[in-house]
Write a protein that holds these residues in place. Structure first.
Motif, PDB file in Angstrom:
ATOM      1  N   MET A 214      36.864  46.374  36.458  1.00 48.65           N
ATOM      2  CA  MET A 214      37.401  45.048  36.046  1.00 48.65           C
ATOM      3  C   MET A 214      39.121  44.593  35.749  1.00 48.65           C
ATOM      4  O   MET A 214      38.923  44.001  36.270  1.00 48.65           O
ATOM      5  CB  MET A 214      37.626  46.046  34.105  1.00 48.65           C
ATOM      6  N   PHE A 218      40.796  41.367  37.153  1.00 51.18           N
ATOM      7  CA  PHE A 218      41.612  41.068  36.951  1.00 51.18           C
ATOM      8  C   PHE A 218      42.818  40.780  38.432  1.00 51.18           C
ATOM      9  O   PHE A 218      43.212  40.304  38.365  1.00 51.18           O
ATOM     10  CB  PHE A 218      42.653  42.016  36.051  1.00 51.18           C
ATOM     11  N   ILE A 221      41.717  37.585  39.628  1.00 47.71           N
ATOM     12  CA  ILE A 221      41.724  36.191  38.622  1.00 47.71           C
ATOM     13  C   ILE A 221      43.373  35.769  39.114  1.00 47.71           C
ATOM     14  O   ILE A 221      43.338  34.415  39.048  1.00 47.71           O
ATOM     15  CB  ILE A 221      41.732  36.814  37.183  1.00 47.71           C
ATOM     16  N   GLU A 222      44.383  36.485  39.719  1.00 50.65           N
ATOM     17  CA  GLU A 222      45.582  36.489  40.478  1.00 50.65           C
ATOM     18  C   GLU A 222      45.343  35.178  41.694  1.00 50.65           C
ATOM     19  O   GLU A 222      46.202  34.291  41.320  1.00 50.65           O
ATOM     20  CB  GLU A 222      46.246  37.528  40.777  1.00 50.65           C
ATOM     21  N   ILE A 224      42.616  33.433  42.298  1.00 57.47           N
ATOM     22  CA  ILE A 224      41.239  32.485  41.826  1.00 57.47           C
ATOM     23  C   ILE A 224      41.406  31.157  42.566  1.00 57.47           C
ATOM     24  O   ILE A 224      39.673  31.441  42.754  1.00 57.47           O
ATOM     25  CB  ILE A 224      40.519  32.229  40.352  1.00 57.47           C
ATOM     26  N   PHE A 225      41.741  30.634  43.168  1.00 61.43           N
ATOM     27  CA  PHE A 225      41.783  28.788  43.573  1.00 61.43           C
ATOM     28  C   PHE A 225      41.978  29.423  44.377  1.00 61.43           C
ATOM     29  O   PHE A 225      41.319  27.946  45.361  1.00 61.43           O
ATOM     30  CB  PHE A 225      42.832  28.273  43.077  1.00 61.43           C
ATOM     31  N   VAL A 387      35.649  31.668  40.910  1.00 63.45           N
ATOM     32  CA  VAL A 387      35.913  30.911  39.515  1.00 63.45           C
ATOM     33  C   VAL A 387      34.147  31.852  38.937  1.00 63.45           C
ATOM     34  O   VAL A 387      34.416  31.614  37.568  1.00 63.45           O
ATOM     35  CB  VAL A 387      36.060  29.234  38.989  1.00 63.45           C
ATOM     36  N   TYR A 422      45.031  47.693  36.294  1.00 63.55           N
ATOM     37  CA  TYR A 422      45.395  46.499  36.935  1.00 63.55           C
ATOM     38  C   TYR A 422      47.850  47.016  37.033  1.00 63.55           C
ATOM     39  O   TYR A 422      48.421  46.589  38.160  1.00 63.55           O
ATOM     40  CB  TYR A 422      44.775  45.231  36.202  1.00 63.55           C
ATOM     41  N   PHE A 423      47.791  47.157  36.141  1.00 64.39           N
ATOM     42  CA  PHE A 423      49.270  47.967  35.960  1.00 64.39           C
ATOM     43  C   PHE A 423      49.596  49.819  37.223  1.00 64.39           C
ATOM     44  O   PHE A 423      50.396  49.006  37.190  1.00 64.39           O
ATOM     45  CB  PHE A 423      49.638  47.990  34.104  1.00 64.39           C
ATOM     46  N   LYS A 426      49.720  47.632  40.730  1.00 64.97           N
ATOM     47  CA  LYS A 426      50.987  46.834  40.464  1.00 64.97           C
ATOM     48  C   LYS A 426      51.901  47.842  40.729  1.00 64.97           C
ATOM     49  O   LYS A 426      53.229  47.763  42.086  1.00 64.97           O
ATOM     50  CB  LYS A 426      51.269  46.327  39.146  1.00 64.97           C
TER      51      LYS A 426
ATOM     52  N   GLY B  78      50.001  33.622  39.160  1.00 60.13           N
ATOM     53  CA  GLY B  78      49.175  33.903  39.225  1.00 60.13           C
ATOM     54  C   GLY B  78      48.156  35.546  37.521  1.00 60.13           C
ATOM     55  O   GLY B  78      47.615  35.739  37.019  1.00 60.13           O
ATOM     56  N   ARG B  81      48.415  34.208  34.203  1.00 63.56           N
ATOM     57  CA  ARG B  81      46.474  33.901  34.207  1.00 63.56           C
ATOM     58  C   ARG B  81      45.755  35.142  33.540  1.00 63.56           C
ATOM     59  O   ARG B  81      44.817  35.269  33.548  1.00 63.56           O
ATOM     60  CB  ARG B  81      46.339  33.139  35.418  1.00 63.56           C
TER      61      ARG B  81
END
Lengths: 494, 155
Positions: A214, A218, A221-222, A224-225, A387, A422-423, A426, B78, B81
């Motif tokens: 998961m 995430f 997603i940051e 994603i493009f 995507v 996720y955090f 970071k 990002g 999002r």
């Protein structure tokens, strides 16, 4: 011989072959996709094994594991982006070779080297595991406690520069594992009154899916493009005679080293890969070509990282201590099937153990066959848009965490673990130590207290046997070896 | 990174102190009379280790050179999002039990794919429904996971 016949009659059925092939294929696809690691793949597909019998489930996971470690080399060569961290070293020379229009040669070298590394590790698994299991049968609670502590000390080694952050994550894992009914006194700890979800304890499988799959989704997603284009054409996959000579000189050596790295709890395929790269440079005939697209430089890390796969299985099967994050998940898979990894498994379920050994050999062979036959097809996987893939991963995470106990509480646990993971990422906190804590924490606590119960509270029980002293020395070396080494080097330098 | 480390240290300190306080109230070895440490000892020991690691983290953060202090992106395009996705997933999980798997998952996939891929809505719907049905069929029929025991269409 009779054992071999029994294995083929009871365990290695055509259905098992089918599951293993599916595992290898999906593993290669997962590994090839940058951002999806072997750990994530195994965690994501673990719930698929809940409805299978033990051999089917564990062999499918093994297929995913071997396939994913190899699959990482595909994107490393074609995109200069390692599909898994284990292929980071392969990307250096693999991509350089691809840039020269020899992507097929690089991928062929990676495939064959991975196979050789995998075979060496299977051989070691077969030879070492039964002996280690025999020794482990002499372990009592005190030895198991010290073994678990040794496993926990490894957290420092897998935390890179952030040792204290790794330890923090490991401690949190151990503390999460204490929630629920205490296994020694049946006292209920850290649970809201009347909440049966907490009283039963927090399962580590949803946490693993959250932390590895998961949180990774995430992160995807940051950006994603961002999509990367495949630059190279793939021709001449089968290695030439000259390349074969180089591969057969390098890969068995790095495969063997990778196996021993895999045996060390906590040291994973990424370490095996870089050590393999360094060893390959030291024994290569053309070390000056490293970094410019050398076949030997691809063979080294690929032999090393696939060597880790079998090595990591050795402590998992014989001692119940995971060699890396993937084998930690496999412990979960065996536990769900009602089996406890450790020396007793070699006595009570010999057929399954040897099925795993043989299955590992078959998984590696399938990986090699699929690798050579379908490499062009696997490169198409790189075209699957993020995507669409990332939302699908979310659904798999959700249903996967639900499937174990059919509990929506577990889905929330997975979701929260994903956010926390996720955090933590970071602030550069490694998450693997949490899994070591979740698995080894309860093992350490239970054996610590059982040992004291047997000795009526006398702590001398932890110093009674040579095995205890062996582990105590190992713990000391793990904790203070680096400091002593640094101090000695400083003295010499002066 | 410094701010991130400080937040992490604060959370860990609160967590470990909280656990020590709660676990101190658990029965002790003397209560059992067997010499076995009580259920509170292990969490207390681990919390003390956690507290120690937190102190080391604080010290290293304090000693961190300005050039090593990398910036953590918490409010970029990002990351925003990601936060929105987390919010969508939280709403999805809240609706999952009352509405059921098939409808909520198709809607979730539709929203996310349409947002990220910006395809024709009809195509997005087909892709979303296909993903949902494949996952549903694999788990329900191949693996016997009862994912239809909650929601509107309870079977």
């Amino acid at each position: 011989m009779s054992l071999l016949i029994e294995i083929f009659q009871t365990s290695l059925t055509p259905m098992v072959f089918l599951y293993m092939a599916a595992g290898v294929l999906s593993g290669i696809c997962i590994g090839a996709l940058p951002g999806l690691t072997a750990t994530m793949g195994v965690a994501l597909l673990l719930p698929m094994t809940f409805g299978m019998d033990a051999a089917q489930g564990i062999l499918m996971l093994l297929g995913i594991y071997c396939g994913a470690i190899y699959g990482g080399s595909i994107s490393a060569v074609l995109l200069h982006t390692p599909g898994t961290p284990a292929s980071a070293a392969t990307a250096i020379d693999g991509y350089a070779l691809a840039q020269r229009g020899e992507a097929g040669r690089a991928l062929g070298t990676a495939t064959l080297s991975s196979y050789i590394g995998g075979l060496v590790s299977v051989l070691c698994l077969w030879l070492i595991s039964p002996q280690l299991a025999k020794l482990a049968l002499q372990f009592s609670s005190a030895e198991f406690f010290l073994l678990a502590v040794f496993g926990l000390c490894i957290i420092g080694n897998i935390s890179g520069e952030n040792i204290e952050k790794g330890l923090i994550c490991g401690c949190i894992g151990i503390l999460v594992a204490t929630v629920g009914i205490d296994s020694v006194t049946s006292y209920i700890r850290f649970s809201p009154e009347g909440n049966y979800n907490f009283m039963g304890g927090i399962s580590y499988i949803p946490i693993m899916i959250g932390l590895f799959a998961m949180s990774q989704a995430f992160e995807n997603i940051e950006d994603i493009f961002s999509e990367e284009e495949i630059q190279a054409k793939i021709t001449n996959i089968l290695p030439h005679k000259e390349d074969l000579k180089k591969i057969f000189r390098i890969a068995p050596v790095t495969g063997l080293i990778g196996t021993f790295i895999g045996i060390i709890p906590g040291a994973g395929a990424d370490i095996g890969s870089f050590v393999g790269y360094n060893v390959a440079r030291s024994i290569a005939k053309e070390p000056e070509k490293f970094g410019t697209g050398s076949v030997e430089a691809i063979s080294g890390p690929e032999g090393g990282n696939n060597g880790v796969t079998g090595g990591a299985m050795i402590p998992m099967l014989t001692l119940g201590v995971p060699g890396d994050a993937v084998t930690a998940i496999m412990i979960g898979a065996l536990t769900i099937q009602g089996l406890t990894p450790g020396p007793i498994l070699f006595e009570s379920n010999k057929v399954l153990v040897y099925t795993i050994f043989l299955g590992m050999f078959i998984a590696n062979t399938l990986m090699c066959l699929f690798g050579f036959a379908g490499i062009r097809l696997f490169t198409k996987v790189l075209s699957v848009p993020k995507v669409i893939l990332t939302p699908a991963i979310f659904v798999l995470c959700i249903i996967g965490s639900f499937a174990m106990k059919n509990s929506l509480f577990d889905v929330w646990v997975m979701f929260i673990a994903g956010i926390v993971g996720y955090f933590l990422g970071k602030v550069k906190v490694p998450t693997s130590p949490a899994i070591l804590g979740l698995i080894l924490g309860p093992m350490a606590e239970k054996n610590f207290r059982t040992a004291l119960l047997k000795s009526s509270g006398d702590p001398i029980v932890f110093f009674n046997t040579p095995i205890c002293w062996f582990f105590l020395i190992l713990i000391f070396v793990t904790l203070f070896g680096g400091i002593i080494k640094n101090a000695l080097f400083k003295k010499k330098a002066k | 990174m410094k701010k991130g480390n400080l937040v992490l240290a604060a959370i860990c300190a609160v967590l470990s102190i909280g656990i020590i306080v709660v676990a101190s109230g658990y029965p002790t070895a003397a209560d059992y009379g067997t010499g076995v440490p009580g259920p509170g000892l292990w969490p207390i020991v681990i919390s003390i280790v956690l507290l120690g690691c937190t102190a080391i983290l604080l010290y290293r953060t304090w000693k961190m050179k300005p050039e090593n202090d990398t910036k953590i992106e918490l409010w970029s395009t990002g990351t925003r999002r990601v936060y929105i996705t987390m919010g969508i997933l939280a709403i999805y999980l809240l609706l999952l039990e009352p509405v059921g798997f098939l409808i909520t998952t198709t809607v979730l996939e539709f929203i996310l794919i349409q947002w990220f891929a910006k395809k024709n809505p009809a195509i997005t719907f087909v892709i979303s429904a296909a993903i949902t049905l494949v996952v549903y069929s694999a788990f329900k029929f191949l693996l016997n996971v009862p994912i239809d025991t909650f929601g509107i269409f309870v079977i």
